[in-house]
Design an enzyme around this catalytic site. Structure first.
Site, PDB file in Angstrom:
ATOM      1  N   ASP A  84       0.815  -1.219   0.000  1.00 22.09           N
ATOM      2  CA  ASP A  84       0.000   0.000   0.000  1.00 22.09           C
ATOM      3  C   ASP A  84       0.849   1.270   0.000  1.00 22.09           C
ATOM      4  O   ASP A  84       1.918   1.316   0.610  1.00 22.09           O
ATOM      5  CB  ASP A  84      -0.905  -0.013   1.240  1.00 22.09           C
ATOM      6  CG  ASP A  84      -2.066   0.948   1.145  1.00 22.09           C
ATOM      7  OD1 ASP A  84      -2.596   1.137   0.037  1.00 22.09           O
ATOM      8  OD2 ASP A  84      -2.454   1.506   2.189  1.00 22.09           O
ATOM      9  N   ASN A 233     -10.431   0.999   2.868  1.00 18.13           N
ATOM     10  CA  ASN A 233      -9.140   0.952   3.562  1.00 18.13           C
ATOM     11  C   ASN A 233      -9.281   1.414   5.007  1.00 18.13           C
ATOM     12  O   ASN A 233      -9.827   2.495   5.268  1.00 18.13           O
ATOM     13  CB  ASN A 233      -8.128   1.849   2.852  1.00 18.13           C
ATOM     14  CG  ASN A 233      -7.577   1.224   1.593  1.00 18.13           C
ATOM     15  OD1 ASN A 233      -8.173   0.327   1.010  1.00 18.13           O
ATOM     16  ND2 ASN A 233      -6.426   1.707   1.154  1.00 18.13           N
TER      17      ASN A 233
END
Length: 298
Positions: A84, A233
């Protein structure tokens, strides 16, 4: 079970009108908690290792990635591994080695043309190596100590036509959009622009991603999933739970020195948070005629 493909999870979630919770993990306790929570929820999850987490782990993604892989193999719920907020090209190219099936290229801070060029190059590389690429268009601030911008300023929002053109030109597989959330929020006060989300969902042909979801109230998260968000997220919410659990354990026993005794409470608190949020976005409640919400079975 073995790690699964993030792209497959997102494609299936989008087809059924739900989303996948993607949790940022820093320690093995994070990993174990997320997998435990996913098992309780009966929902798939994505384990995310950010570039910041890699830096904390002495610039090597492999120890945490391999631990996550081993933990996932022993878990009941399907889990994918994702790298990420990557800015370092060298780290990007270690994604496959680490067992990741997807990577988020963090180039939204660059001018549009540079963001497009970086994401297009990453997408070409990813396609050749069997990985999905996520990009970001718009300003979702608050990352790595950055001063948070006003998420409701028009310049911070993702323009639907620009998002359509960016996705087509870059070849990315998922797009994080700016609709009013912000990274690293410890209070749940973000207000999302759901009208903008509907326009984005109509124009962008790939799954949409909501960053900064820890600061979004649960009813807003449900509305976002119903409006077209496919990947949610979550990072700070886990850290809030971990810290609260650890503080409580240390307050109860100030003389404790065995870290297992004070980390266990933090891990349990994170598991409860992960279970609640994974279930919420996997099967978002639907509104009844009277306005109350009901959650589908499963």
């Amino acid at each position: 079970m073995p790690l699964v493909d993030a792209g497959g999870l997102l494609t299936a979630a989008r087809a059924r009108g739900g989303a996948v919770a993607a949790f940022n993990v820093i320690t093995l306790e994070h990993v174990e908690a997320v997998l435990e929570g996913a098992g309780r929820a009966g929902a798939p999850v994505i384990l995310q290792i950010s570039e910041n987490a890699v830096r904390y782990r002495r610039d090597d993604p492999l120890p945490l990635a391999r631990a996550a892989t081993a933990a996932a193999e022993a878990a009941d719920a399907p889990a994918a591994l994702h790298l990420d907020h990557v800015r370092d090209p060298e780290l990007l190219r270690r994604a496959a080695e680490a067992g990741c099936s997807s990577v988020m290229v963090d180039a939204a801070h660059l001018p549009y043309r540079d963001n497009l060029a970086a994401c297009a190059a990453a997408a070409r590389w990813a396609r050749a190596n069997g990985l999905w690429i996520e990009a970001e268009l718009g300003v979702v601030g608050g990352k790595a100590g950055e001063p948070p911008p006003d998420p409701h300023h028009p310049a911070a929002r993702t323009d639907p036509e620009a998002a359509r053109a960016f996705t087509a030109a870059s070849g990315v597989d998922a797009l994080a959009v700016a609709i009013g959330s912000r990274h690293a929020m410890t209070n749940r006060a973000a207000a999302l622009d759901h009208r903008l989300l509907v326009r984005l969902a109509a124009r962008v042909p790939v799954p949409l991603v909501l960053h900064g979801s820890s600061g979004v109230p649960e009813d807003e998260l449900v509305a976002a999933v119903r409006g077209g968000i496919t990947k949610v997220n979550i990072g700070t919410a886990l850290n809030v739970a971990l810290t609260a659990g650890v503080r409580a354990a240390l307050a109860d026993d100030p003389e404790v020195v065995d870290p297992r005794r004070w980390l266990a409470g933090g891990r349990s608190a994170m598991a409860a948070t992960a279970a609640r949020l994974a279930a919420l976005v996997h099967h978002p409640p639907t509104a009844t005629a009277g306005g109350a919400a009901t959650t589908p079975d499963g």
